[in-house]
Scaffold this motif. Structure first.
Motif, PDB file in Angstrom:
ATOM      1  N   GLY A 120       0.827  -1.197   0.000  1.00 29.26           N
ATOM      2  CA  GLY A 120       0.000   0.000   0.000  1.00 29.26           C
ATOM      3  C   GLY A 120       0.861   1.245   0.000  1.00 29.26           C
ATOM      4  N   GLY A 121       0.249   2.375  -0.298  1.00 28.31           N
ATOM      5  CA  GLY A 121       0.949   3.642  -0.258  1.00 28.31           C
ATOM      6  C   GLY A 121       2.066   3.738  -1.279  1.00 28.31           C
ATOM      7  N   PRO A 122       3.157   4.418  -0.924  1.00 30.11           N
ATOM      8  CA  PRO A 122       4.281   4.583  -1.853  1.00 30.11           C
ATOM      9  C   PRO A 122       4.908   3.261  -2.296  1.00 30.11           C
ATOM     10  N   ALA A 123       4.884   2.254  -1.441  1.00 29.82           N
ATOM     11  CA  ALA A 123       5.472   0.963  -1.820  1.00 29.82           C
ATOM     12  C   ALA A 123       4.686   0.321  -2.962  1.00 29.82           C
ATOM     13  N   LYS A 124       3.393   0.421  -2.921  1.00 29.32           N
ATOM     14  CA  LYS A 124       2.565  -0.149  -3.991  1.00 29.32           C
ATOM     15  C   LYS A 124       2.729   0.647  -5.281  1.00 29.32           C
ATOM     16  N   GLU A 125       2.865   1.960  -5.144  1.00 32.21           N
ATOM     17  CA  GLU A 125       3.069   2.777  -6.338  1.00 32.21           C
ATOM     18  C   GLU A 125       4.423   2.509  -6.986  1.00 32.21           C
ATOM     19  N   ALA A 126       5.420   2.162  -6.193  1.00 30.95           N
ATOM     20  CA  ALA A 126       6.761   1.927  -6.738  1.00 30.95           C
ATOM     21  C   ALA A 126       6.797   0.718  -7.668  1.00 30.95           C
ATOM     22  N   VAL A 127       5.977  -0.284  -7.397  1.00 23.88           N
ATOM     23  CA  VAL A 127       5.975  -1.504  -8.221  1.00 23.88           C
ATOM     24  C   VAL A 127       4.667  -1.636  -8.992  1.00 23.88           C
ATOM     25  N   GLY A 128       3.959  -0.538  -9.184  1.00 24.76           N
ATOM     26  CA  GLY A 128       2.678  -0.601  -9.879  1.00 24.76           C
ATOM     27  C   GLY A 128       2.792  -1.090 -11.310  1.00 24.76           C
ATOM     28  N   GLY A 129       3.888  -0.772 -11.993  1.00 24.54           N
ATOM     29  CA  GLY A 129       4.050  -1.220 -13.369  1.00 24.54           C
ATOM     30  C   GLY A 129       4.216  -2.721 -13.499  1.00 24.54           C
ATOM     31  N   CYS A 130       4.736  -3.370 -12.458  1.00 28.96           N
ATOM     32  CA  CYS A 130       4.930  -4.821 -12.516  1.00 28.96           C
ATOM     33  C   CYS A 130       3.611  -5.580 -12.428  1.00 28.96           C
ATOM     34  N   PHE A 131       2.587  -4.968 -11.872  1.00 21.91           N
ATOM     35  CA  PHE A 131       1.308  -5.659 -11.747  1.00 21.91           C
ATOM     36  C   PHE A 131       0.606  -5.830 -13.099  1.00 21.91           C
ATOM     37  N   LEU A 132       1.028  -5.092 -14.107  1.00 26.73           N
ATOM     38  CA  LEU A 132       0.390  -5.199 -15.419  1.00 26.73           C
ATOM     39  C   LEU A 132       0.861  -6.428 -16.187  1.00 26.73           C
ATOM     40  N   LEU A 133       2.036  -6.991 -15.809  1.00 26.50           N
ATOM     41  CA  LEU A 133       2.595  -8.103 -16.580  1.00 26.50           C
ATOM     42  C   LEU A 133       2.032  -9.454 -16.141  1.00 26.50           C
ATOM     43  N   ARG A 134       1.810  -9.642 -14.861  1.00 27.80           N
ATOM     44  CA  ARG A 134       1.235 -10.875 -14.339  1.00 27.80           C
ATOM     45  C   ARG A 134       2.076 -12.097 -14.716  1.00 27.80           C
ATOM     46  N   SER A 135       3.349 -12.057 -14.418  1.00 33.88           N
ATOM     47  CA  SER A 135       4.221 -13.168 -14.749  1.00 33.88           C
ATOM     48  C   SER A 135       5.213 -13.363 -13.606  1.00 33.88           C
ATOM     49  N   GLU A 136       5.918 -14.498 -13.636  1.00 34.75           N
ATOM     50  CA  GLU A 136       6.906 -14.769 -12.608  1.00 34.75           C
ATOM     51  C   GLU A 136       8.047 -13.768 -12.667  1.00 34.75           C
ATOM     52  N   GLN A 137       8.424 -13.349 -13.848  1.00 40.30           N
ATOM     53  CA  GLN A 137       9.486 -12.365 -14.001  1.00 40.30           C
ATOM     54  C   GLN A 137       9.064 -11.024 -13.411  1.00 40.30           C
ATOM     55  N   ALA A 138       7.789 -10.663 -13.577  1.00 40.04           N
ATOM     56  CA  ALA A 138       7.303  -9.408 -12.995  1.00 40.04           C
ATOM     57  C   ALA A 138       7.344  -9.455 -11.477  1.00 40.04           C
ATOM     58  N   TYR A 139       7.052 -10.627 -10.915  1.00 38.16           N
ATOM     59  CA  TYR A 139       7.108 -10.777  -9.455  1.00 38.16           C
ATOM     60  C   TYR A 139       8.537 -10.594  -8.937  1.00 38.16           C
ATOM     61  N   GLU A 140       9.486 -11.222  -9.589  1.00 38.93           N
ATOM     62  CA  GLU A 140      10.880 -11.097  -9.166  1.00 38.93           C
ATOM     63  C   GLU A 140      11.381  -9.665  -9.335  1.00 38.93           C
ATOM     64  N   GLU A 141      10.941  -9.005 -10.385  1.00 39.22           N
ATOM     65  CA  GLU A 141      11.350  -7.619 -10.599  1.00 39.22           C
ATOM     66  C   GLU A 141      10.761  -6.704  -9.537  1.00 39.22           C
ATOM     67  N   ALA A 142       9.512  -6.955  -9.148  1.00 38.15           N
ATOM     68  CA  ALA A 142       8.881  -6.146  -8.099  1.00 38.15           C
ATOM     69  C   ALA A 142       9.603  -6.328  -6.771  1.00 38.15           C
ATOM     70  N   LYS A 143       9.994  -7.549  -6.433  1.00 40.94           N
ATOM     71  CA  LYS A 143      10.736  -7.774  -5.199  1.00 40.94           C
ATOM     72  C   LYS A 143      12.105  -7.100  -5.234  1.00 40.94           C
ATOM     73  N   ALA A 144      12.739  -7.107  -6.407  1.00 43.08           N
ATOM     74  CA  ALA A 144      14.038  -6.445  -6.522  1.00 43.08           C
ATOM     75  C   ALA A 144      13.917  -4.943  -6.299  1.00 43.08           C
TER      76      ALA A 144
END
Length: 369
Positions: A120-144
């Protein structure tokens, strides 16, 4: 007539018969077939007993497992907290998310959905672009991205130091606030083991910043400790010693049997009040300021941080907030923009000449240049 003559009859001869000879017979020796039969019988009997024992044990284990599963089903399902961007809360959130989501066998394609749910908040906004891909690579990129932004040791170090600098000053009678500060210092000490940059807290100047947040009596006692250590080792006590000292003083101040709070549950406020229940001590030679708002005293609780010992005009936590947040707080609370009182607005506030300078300093906390 003469009686008949008696006749003699001889007894029958006795025939002596000898007993039949006793034939001694020896018991038959057991054969291999008989011993095998006895072993089979013994094995079957023992097997039946063991089978019965195993059945009882398995039923007992099954009953215990069923009871434990029923007990666990009654407990609420644990969930990770929602991370909103506080670097100090990131290690705890990452540990709980890894344990409750990743280690439970959630498919990699579904983890991105759980990640979106618990951000939530700024943390969710920081990885908001990764939620559009819906893939394992997007998940790893969001965690990074989260690890780089909120798990960076420099970011965590600055978060700890900023929180110490913006910590409100502790009143001399607020033992619970002293304990809260002690707990935070202990958190800093634990984090220092994994974050070498936090070793800056051992510096004398950093220690003086922390002393400014403490009551006078605590500072005096710490000065005695410093004097003894300097005399023995010619060095300043490290941060570890300071944390231990504050913890000890907090435990003494919060003791339920001998602390001042337990011996004097009532506060030292003046019991003689006005009709509205508030008190104000008049200093000799002072001027009287009559307004429709409630007077401010030194023991009045702050409307912003809800702590005693200082008014909102002297609240460090209020001053540390951005300008927009301070203005929103005053608007929503219905406070006066002139003196931060209630019951009037700045147009109707009657300001005495002797307090105009103080009012100007108050207004600077609400209006930007």
């Amino acid at each position: 007539m003469s009686p008949p003559a008696k006749t003699y009859t001889a007894p029958p001869p006795v025939i002596k018969t000898e007993p039949p000879p006793v034939i001694k017979t020896e018991p038959a020796k057991p054969t291999f077939a008989d011993s095998d039969k006895r072993k089979d019988n013994l094995f079957h009997q023992t097997g039946k007993q063991q089978h019965t024992t195993l059945n009882k044990d398995s039923l007992q284990v099954l009953a215990e497992n069923l009871a434990s599963s029923v007990s666990l089903s009654r407990l609420p399902t644990p969930e990770p907290p929602i991370f909103t961007g506080d670097p100090l809360a990131y290690p705890d959130w990452l540990s709980s998310f890894t344990t409750l989501v990743e280690l439970r066998g959630v498919p990699p394609l579904e983890r991105i959905h759980y990640l979106k749910k618990y951000l939530g908040g700024p943390a969710k906004e920081a990885v908001g672009g990764c939620f559009l891909l819906r893939s394992e690579q997007a998940y790893e990129e969001a965690k990074a991205i989260l690890n780089e932004r909120y798990g960076n040791p420099f970011t965590v170090t600055e978060a700890f130091r900023n929180k110490i600098e913006t910590w409100p000053r502790i009143s001399g009678k607020d033992s619970m606030a002293l304990r809260k500060f002690s707990d935070f210092l202990k958190q800093c000490q634990v984090a220092m083991k994994d974050i070498p940059d936090l070793a800056v807290l051992n510096d004398v100047r950093e220690n003086r910043k922390m002393l400014q947040k403490l009551p006078d009596w605590v500072v005096t006692r710490w000065s005695r400790v410093v004097a003894r250590v300097k005399k023995l080792t010619n060095t300043y006590p490290p941060f570890e010693n300071f944390v231990g000292f504050i913890q000890e003083e907090a435990d003494i101040a919060c003791d339920p049997l001998t602390s001042l709070g337990s011996l004097r549950p009532s506060t030292d406020k003046d019991q003689q009040g006005t009709s509205n229940g508030t008190t104000r001590k008049r200093k000799p030679g002072g001027h009287t300021l009559s307004t429709s708002s409630k007077p401010t005293t030194d023991t009045e609780s702050c409307q912003f941080c809800k702590k005693d010992g200082h008014p909102i005009q002297e609240c460090e936590a209020f001053k540390a907030k951005p300008m927009t947040e301070r203005q929103d707080f005053v608007k929503k609370g219905g406070y006066c923009f002139g003196c931060l009182g209630k019951g009037h607005i700045s147009r109707t506030a009657l300001l005495a000449a002797s307090v105009r300078n103080a009012v100007r300093s108050i207004q600077t906390s609400l209006h930007s240049n």
